[in-house]
Write a protein that holds these residues in place. Structure first.
Motif, PDB file in Angstrom:
ATOM      1  N   TRP A  53      63.374  38.064  98.569  1.00 19.49           N
ATOM      2  CA  TRP A  53      62.368  37.283  99.289  1.00 19.49           C
ATOM      3  C   TRP A  53      61.272  36.788  98.355  1.00 19.49           C
ATOM      4  O   TRP A  53      60.793  35.664  98.481  1.00 19.49           O
ATOM      5  CB  TRP A  53      61.762  38.142 100.401  1.00 19.49           C
ATOM      6  CG  TRP A  53      60.824  37.394 101.294  1.00 19.49           C
ATOM      7  CD1 TRP A  53      59.462  37.346 101.204  1.00 19.49           C
ATOM      8  CD2 TRP A  53      61.178  36.580 102.419  1.00 19.49           C
ATOM      9  NE1 TRP A  53      58.944  36.568 102.199  1.00 19.49           N
ATOM     10  CE2 TRP A  53      59.983  36.078 102.970  1.00 19.49           C
ATOM     11  CE3 TRP A  53      62.387  36.237 103.018  1.00 19.49           C
ATOM     12  CZ2 TRP A  53      59.947  35.252 104.091  1.00 19.49           C
ATOM     13  CZ3 TRP A  53      62.368  35.416 104.138  1.00 19.49           C
ATOM     14  CH2 TRP A  53      61.163  34.936 104.658  1.00 19.49           C
ATOM     15  N   ARG A  54      60.857  37.636  97.416  1.00 22.53           N
ATOM     16  CA  ARG A  54      59.749  37.255  96.522  1.00 22.53           C
ATOM     17  C   ARG A  54      60.030  37.815  95.133  1.00 22.53           C
ATOM     18  O   ARG A  54      59.659  38.946  94.795  1.00 22.53           O
ATOM     19  CB  ARG A  54      58.431  37.811  97.058  1.00 22.53           C
ATOM     20  CG  ARG A  54      57.238  36.900  96.799  1.00 22.53           C
ATOM     21  CD  ARG A  54      55.924  37.537  97.209  1.00 22.53           C
ATOM     22  NE  ARG A  54      55.214  38.009  96.022  1.00 22.53           N
ATOM     23  CZ  ARG A  54      54.426  39.070  95.990  1.00 22.53           C
ATOM     24  NH1 ARG A  54      54.257  39.799  97.065  1.00 22.53           N
ATOM     25  NH2 ARG A  54      53.819  39.411  94.880  1.00 22.53           N
ATOM     26  N   VAL A  55      60.679  37.022  94.322  1.00 20.89           N
ATOM     27  CA  VAL A  55      61.114  37.467  93.005  1.00 20.89           C
ATOM     28  C   VAL A  55      59.935  37.902  92.136  1.00 20.89           C
ATOM     29  O   VAL A  55      60.033  38.858  91.360  1.00 20.89           O
ATOM     30  CB  VAL A  55      61.929  36.356  92.303  1.00 20.89           C
ATOM     31  CG1 VAL A  55      62.183  36.717  90.845  1.00 20.89           C
ATOM     32  CG2 VAL A  55      63.244  36.136  93.029  1.00 20.89           C
ATOM     33  N   ASP A  56      58.797  37.225  92.282  1.00 22.90           N
ATOM     34  CA  ASP A  56      57.669  37.547  91.404  1.00 22.90           C
ATOM     35  C   ASP A  56      56.994  38.875  91.757  1.00 22.90           C
ATOM     36  O   ASP A  56      56.068  39.305  91.069  1.00 22.90           O
ATOM     37  CB  ASP A  56      56.642  36.412  91.386  1.00 22.90           C
ATOM     38  CG  ASP A  56      55.958  36.187  92.729  1.00 22.90           C
ATOM     39  OD1 ASP A  56      56.343  36.833  93.721  1.00 22.90           O
ATOM     40  OD2 ASP A  56      55.030  35.359  92.777  1.00 22.90           O
ATOM     41  N   SER A  57      57.447  39.531  92.823  1.00 18.49           N
ATOM     42  CA  SER A  57      56.911  40.856  93.154  1.00 18.49           C
ATOM     43  C   SER A  57      57.692  41.966  92.465  1.00 18.49           C
ATOM     44  O   SER A  57      57.311  43.131  92.527  1.00 18.49           O
ATOM     45  CB  SER A  57      56.972  41.090  94.677  1.00 18.49           C
ATOM     46  OG  SER A  57      58.303  41.352  95.095  1.00 18.49           O
ATOM     47  N   ILE A  58      58.784  41.609  91.801  1.00 18.10           N
ATOM     48  CA  ILE A  58      59.713  42.605  91.247  1.00 18.10           C
ATOM     49  C   ILE A  58      59.544  42.725  89.737  1.00 18.10           C
ATOM     50  O   ILE A  58      59.443  41.714  89.027  1.00 18.10           O
ATOM     51  CB  ILE A  58      61.174  42.225  91.566  1.00 18.10           C
ATOM     52  CG1 ILE A  58      61.357  41.946  93.068  1.00 18.10           C
ATOM     53  CG2 ILE A  58      62.124  43.332  91.124  1.00 18.10           C
ATOM     54  CD1 ILE A  58      62.680  41.295  93.401  1.00 18.10           C
ATOM     55  N   LEU A  59      59.530  43.940  89.252  1.00 21.95           N
ATOM     56  CA  LEU A  59      59.547  44.222  87.818  1.00 21.95           C
ATOM     57  C   LEU A  59      60.630  45.271  87.571  1.00 21.95           C
ATOM     58  O   LEU A  59      60.679  46.286  88.267  1.00 21.95           O
ATOM     59  CB  LEU A  59      58.198  44.751  87.335  1.00 21.95           C
ATOM     60  CG  LEU A  59      58.129  45.183  85.866  1.00 21.95           C
ATOM     61  CD1 LEU A  59      58.372  43.994  84.937  1.00 21.95           C
ATOM     62  CD2 LEU A  59      56.797  45.846  85.546  1.00 21.95           C
ATOM     63  N   ALA A  60      61.497  45.013  86.620  1.00 24.14           N
ATOM     64  CA  ALA A  60      62.613  45.918  86.350  1.00 24.14           C
ATOM     65  C   ALA A  60      62.603  46.416  84.913  1.00 24.14           C
ATOM     66  O   ALA A  60      62.156  45.712  84.002  1.00 24.14           O
ATOM     67  CB  ALA A  60      63.942  45.205  86.636  1.00 24.14           C
TER      68      ALA A  60
END
Length: 477
Positions: A53-60
């Protein structure tokens, strides 16, 4: 206006909808992803033909399966010897590349343990709801955030909807007042708390840590304490925002800048429990009663001061507890009444999401400086929690202090915290470990884990057995 706790404020700020059955849908600000719990979630999205839904909320970042020696790291993912570990790390890379997710890959200088990388980069901030498919996500609560571990199916749900189904917990306040004695660390504080309330003491609660000790504690110390809130049975631990919080966050890579910082700071200063806010349970400890701690059993609640003796099951009247003590002592290879200082260690591990930050590395280095690892200790390793921690430690020359002491200086990763990579305990080996869990087999089949602070682990490396580290510090008898 009703007085609210910090947890109440964070919860209320993120509710999307409340259901009649008591569950709610809450919005998630930051989603941290690693290689262990994400493959099934990404595959679920793929099968359902959905995108995050919101790629910029994810950090891997990979952490559990990465090797920690330079030789194994030189070839990147292809250099990982264990095929299962290699597949997990490669799968994370492939999923992040396909979906455009920011990932600190195995040889990225920012790679590290998710719970270290999040705060140090400013990806995790005060006031956020933060989730990761890992129970020790509670670490980030030290920033004044609501931070929780979630299951694999929930990872998929958050990826797809940016929301989490959850029921509100009760409020617990753990207060430690007074001033800590010299040589007593945040790790000792949280072990003492768990020793008092037990590993089920926080079940159903969100714990706020308050009182004189936490107000004076550094941010890195608070991260250590909130990391182990989960070991007290809670799903989340937190500390109110203050100047220490804001000074830590300001200037970090993903933190707000300029006028955005001014707006954020004003809002973040409200992230404290109101005067008169109701807590469902309050636990108090006196700082002066806390001394260096060592776990002796197979649960974090089985912990004692280093000056104490291993308990005797015959002194326990409850038959269930008595059997639990006997089983723990049998697994750990210890005798009832044995002095903690008579426990010899085979290996020493300084690292993990609990104690691998720069303050931890500095503290351990101070203990071993100018000394040598005991010959009886087969191996002692120091594993920084991230590439940034490693670089800072090397800039300060801390790596050389460990190497001169015949202690290995490694690459970032979860390492010997759990038996999911090349760093493992052998059957029957005792380990002085700065990690957070001492369950049977946690660090390797038959491995015997003793939870301690970085300073206590360093002292055990030098002496070959547990000692009160204060005896090795200037100014202490």
């Amino acid at each position: 206006m009703t007085a609210k706790t910090l947890y109440d404020k964070l919860w209320d700020d993120h509710i999307v909808t409340q259901r009649d059955d008591g569950s709610a849908l809450i919005y998630i600000d930051r989603h941290i992803v690693h290689e262990v719990t994400s493959p099934q979630a990404f595959e679920g999205l793929r099968l359902a033909k959905r995108k995050p839904w919101r790629v910029d909320s994810i950090l891997a970042t990979p952490d559990h399966n990465v090797p920690t020696t330079q030789k194994e790291r030189a070839d990147g993912v292809s250099g990982i010897a264990d095929p299962t570990s290699r597949i997990q790390v490669q799968t994370l890379d492939d999923n992040c590349d396909e979906l455009g997710i920011l990932e600190f890959k195995i040889n990225d200088k920012r790679q590290g343990i998710v719970h270290v990388v999040g705060p140090e980069t400013g990806a995790c901030l005060p006031g956020m709801t933060i989730v990761c498919g890992d129970s020790h996500t509670s670490t980030n609560g030290a920033l004044g955030a609501l931070s929780m571990g979630i299951g694999t199916s929930e990872v998929e749900h958050v990826l797809a909807t940016q929301c989490l189904v959850a029921k509100k917990m009760q409020n617990m306040l753990v207060q430690v007042n007074g001033k800590l004695l010299h040589g007593v660390t945040p790790k000792d504080v949280v072990l003492a708390i768990i020793g008092k309330i037990g590993t089920a003491g926080g079940t159903g609660y969100a714990i706020e840590f308050g009182g004189d000790v936490f107000k004076a504690m550094s941010m890195e110390g608070r991260l250590t304490v909130c990391n182990m809130a989960i070991e007290a049975g809670a799903r989340a631990g937190m500390v109110a925002v203050d100047d220490i919080t804001l000074d830590y966050v300001k200037g970090r890579t993903f933190a707000p800048k300029g006028e955005h910082w001014d707006i954020a700071e004003k809002a973040w200063r409200e992230l404290t429990s109101d005067e008169g806010a109701h807590f469902d349970k309050v636990v108090t400890l006196d700082a002066a009663d806390i001394t260096p701690q060592v776990s002796w059993g197979t649960s974090p609640e089985m912990v004692s001061p280093v000056s104490a003796n291993v308990p005797n099951p015959d002194d326990e009247t409850d038959p269930v507890k008595k059997e639990g003590l006997r089983r723990a002592l049998d697994y750990m290879g210890l005798q009832a009444g044995q002095a903690i200082t008579d426990i010899h260690v085979d290996r020493v591990f300084i690292g993990s999401c609990t104690n691998s930050r720069i303050e931890d590395i500095r503290a351990a280095a101070q203990v071993v400086k100018g000394l040598r690892k005991a010959d009886s200790v087969k191996e002692a390793i120091v594993v920084p929690g991230s590439g940034e921690v490693k670089a800072q430690a090397e800039k300060e020359g801390l790596d050389k202090i460990f190497i001169d002491a015949n202690i290995e200086w490694r690459e970032p990763g979860c390492s010997m915290c759990l038996a999911m990579n090349a760093d493992k305990l052998g059957d029957g080996e005792h380990c002085a470990s700065t990690s957070n869990r001492n369950f049977e087999g946690r660090q390797g089949y038959g491995g015997r884990t003793h939870l301690v602070s970085p300073e206590m682990a360093a002292a055990a490396a030098i002496k070959g057995h547990f000692v009160d580290v204060r005896e090795m510090m200037k100014g202490e008898a």
